[in-house]
Motif scaffolding. Structure first.
Motif, PDB file in Angstrom:
ATOM      1  N   THR A  24       0.848  -1.187   0.000  1.00  0.00           N
ATOM      2  CA  THR A  24       0.000   0.000   0.000  1.00  0.00           C
ATOM      3  C   THR A  24       0.883   1.236   0.000  1.00  0.00           C
ATOM      4  O   THR A  24       1.774   1.376   0.836  1.00  0.00           O
ATOM      5  CB  THR A  24      -0.926   0.026   1.226  1.00  0.00           C
ATOM      6  N   GLN A  26       1.003   5.405   0.161  1.00  0.00           N
ATOM      7  CA  GLN A  26       0.254   6.606   0.533  1.00  0.00           C
ATOM      8  C   GLN A  26       1.158   7.814   0.357  1.00  0.00           C
ATOM      9  O   GLN A  26       2.311   7.819   0.795  1.00  0.00           O
ATOM     10  CB  GLN A  26      -0.247   6.530   1.972  1.00  0.00           C
ATOM     11  N   VAL A  35      -3.807   7.199  -2.068  1.00  0.00           N
ATOM     12  CA  VAL A  35      -3.576   5.871  -1.517  1.00  0.00           C
ATOM     13  C   VAL A  35      -3.859   4.848  -2.602  1.00  0.00           C
ATOM     14  O   VAL A  35      -4.890   4.905  -3.275  1.00  0.00           O
ATOM     15  CB  VAL A  35      -4.474   5.593  -0.294  1.00  0.00           C
ATOM     16  N   GLN A  42      -7.565   1.516   5.322  1.00  0.00           N
ATOM     17  CA  GLN A  42      -6.916   2.791   5.618  1.00  0.00           C
ATOM     18  C   GLN A  42      -7.872   3.751   6.314  1.00  0.00           C
ATOM     19  O   GLN A  42      -9.052   3.848   5.946  1.00  0.00           O
ATOM     20  CB  GLN A  42      -6.417   3.427   4.317  1.00  0.00           C
ATOM     21  N   VAL A  52      -8.354   7.135  -3.583  1.00  0.00           N
ATOM     22  CA  VAL A  52      -8.046   5.789  -3.093  1.00  0.00           C
ATOM     23  C   VAL A  52      -8.391   4.785  -4.179  1.00  0.00           C
ATOM     24  O   VAL A  52      -9.493   4.830  -4.743  1.00  0.00           O
ATOM     25  CB  VAL A  52      -8.836   5.453  -1.806  1.00  0.00           C
TER      26      VAL A  52
END
Length: 396
Positions: A24, A26, A35, A42, A52
Motif C-alpha cells: 500500500t 500513501q 492511496v 486505511q 483511493v
C-alpha cells in the motif's frame, strides 16, 4: 492543487502500487491524499481531496475535500467533506457526504448511516438506498430498492422497483418501468407520482432525462470546456516531464526525430506488449484482481505515448521552420500546446484525425520502448557496430 495535477499524481501512485502489487502506497501532496495498493484498510485524515484505489478497499476517517474511490470491492466508511465519487464491482457507502454522492457498480448500497446533504446519483445492476438523502435522488439500474427518506425529487429507472418501510419522498417521484407499479401512499401520494412507461428501445432516451438533471453545459460549451481541460492536462504533463526528466525526454524526442520509421515499428511492438498484459494477467488466475490495473496501465501508457509523439513532432516542425536550437521550457510548452490544438482540429476530419492520433501514439510508444530496451539491454546499435566490424588480417 488543480484536479488535473491531482489525477496525474494519483495515476503515478496507482502505477507504483501496481509494480509493488501487495504494498500500500500513501502520498501526501498539497493537502491531498493519494492511496493505492492491492488490499487497502486505511483511515484517512485528509485536509484536501482524497484519492483511493485498490482491489479491495476498506476506508475510514475523514476527507475535508472530495473523496474518490475506485476498485473491485469497496467499503467506504469515510466522511466526505465535499463530494464522493465511487466506482467498483461492489460499492458499500457507510460514511456521511456533505455535498453530492455519485456511485456506479454492479452492486451499490448506501447504508442507513450514509446521510447525504446534497444529491445522490447511482448507476448499476442492483441499487439499495438506505441512507437519507437531503437533495434529489437519481437511480438507474436493473433492480432499485429504496428504503430511506428523500427530501427532494426522485427519478428511478429500473426493471423492478421496491420500497422499504423507511421510504419517504418529499418531492415528486418519477419512475420508469416496463409496467406500472403500485406506489404506497406513505412513500408519496398519488398526486406527486409520475409514471413514464419504458421499453428497452427507449432506455437511452430515459437515461438522457436523468442526465439532464445533472449540472451540464450546452453541447458546444461542453465540447469547448472539455478541450480546455484536456489542453490544461497535457500542458501540466509536459511541464512535469520538462521539470523532472528533461534529459530523458530529450533523448526520447531525439530518437523519434532520428528514425521515425523505427519508432513506429517499435511502437507497434510496445503496444502489443502493453495490451498483452490483460490476457496474460487473467490467464494466471491469481492475477485476475489485477486486470483493472493492467487496463489502467494501457490508458496511462497510451496517454503518455500520445503526448510524447505530439511533442516530438511539434519540436521537429518548430526546428524545421527556423526555431532556436535550444529553446527554453516556456517555448517548448507553447509549441506543445499549439500541437495539441492543431491535432484537436484534425479530429474533425473523418479518418485523417484518427490516423494522425494513432501515428503520434506509435511514435511516442516507439520512443518509450526504445528507451526501455536501452535500459535493459544497453545500446543495441553499439553492439551491432562491434559485431559487424571486420578483424584485421582476416578475410571477410
Amino acid at each position: 492543487m488543480s484536479k488535473q495535477k491531482a489525477w496525474l499524481a494519483f495515476i503515478f501512485v496507482a502505477l507504483w502500487a501496481a509494480v509493488c502489487q501487495a504494498e500500500t502506497v500513501q502520498v501526501q501532496h498539497g493537502g491531498d491524499t493519494f492511496v493505492s495498493g492491492g488490499t487497502i484498510s486505511q483511515t484517512l485524515d485528509s485536509s484536501g481531496d482524497a484519492f483511493v484505489t485498490g482491489r479491495r478497499v476498506v476506508a475510514g476517517g475523514t476527507s475535508q475535500g472530495d473523496l474518490h474511490v475506485t476498485g473491485f470491492d469497496l467499503t467506504i466508511n469515510t466522511n466526505a467533506g465535499e463530494d464522493l465519487y465511487a466506482a467498483g464491482a461492489s460499492v458499500d457507502v457507510r460514511g456521511t457526504v456533505a455535498h453530492d454522492l455519485t456511485a456506479a457498480g454492479f452492486s451499490v448500497r448506501t447504508a442507513p448511516s450514509a446521510e447525504t446533504a446534497g444529491n445522490v446519483r447511482l448507476f448499476g445492476n442492483t441499487l439499495t438506498i438506505e441512507g437519507p438523502v437531503s437533495g434529489a435522488l437519481s437511480a438507474v439500474g436493473m433492480d432499485v430498492i429504496l428504503n430511506a427518506p428523500v427530501a427532494g425529487d426522485a427519478r428511478l429507472l429500473a426493471k423492478s422497483i421496491s420500497f422499504g418501510p423507511d421510504a419517504v419522498i418529499g418531492g415528486t417521484l418519477t419512475y420508469s418501468t416496463e409496467e406500472k407499479i403500485a406506489v404506497p401512499e406513505r412513500v408519496a401520494p398519488a398526486a406527486r407520482v409520475v409514471f413514464e412507461e419504458v421499453e428497452l428501445s427507449d432506455a437511452w432516451d430515459e437515461w438522457e432525462g436523468v442526465r439532464k438533471e445533472m449540472p451540464v453545459l450546452p453541447g458546444f460549451a461542453s465540447v469547448f470546456f472539455g478541450f480546455l481541460i484536456s489542453l490544461l492536462f497535457f500542458v501540466v504533463l509536459g511541464a512535469l516531464m520538462l521539470t523532472f526528466m528533461p534529459r530523458r525526454l530529450e533523448r526520447m524526442r531525439s530518437s523519434v526525430a532520428a528514425a521515425p520509421g523505427k519508432s513506429i515499428v517499435l511502437g507497434i511492438l510496445g503496444l502489443a506488449l502493453v495490451f498483452g498484459m490483460v490476457p496474460i494477467t487473467a490467464m494466471t488466475i491469481v492475477g485476475l484482481p489485477f486486470v483493472p490495473i493492467a487496463i489502467l496501465a494501457i490508458f496511462v501508457f497510451w496517454t503518455l505515448a500520445y503526448a510524447l509523439g505530439a511533442y516530438s513532432v511539434a519540436m521537429w516542425v518548430f526546428g524545421a521552420i527556423g526555431g532556436g536550437e535550444e529553446p527554453g521550457n516556456v517555448t517548448r510548452l507553447l509549441v506543445f500546446a499549439g500541437a495539441i490544438c492543431v491535432i484537436a482540429l484534425l479530429n474533425f476530419i473523418p479518418f485523417v484525425g484518427w490516423v494522425a492520433n494513432y501515428t503520434l501514439v506509435l511514435l511516442g510508444m516507439g520512443a518509450m520502448t526504445h528507451a526501455l530496451f536501452h535500459a535493459m539491454l544497453g545500446s543495441p546499435d553499439v553492439a551491432l557496430d562491434v559485431d559487424m566490424k571486420p578483424i584485421e588480417g582476416r578475410e571477410t
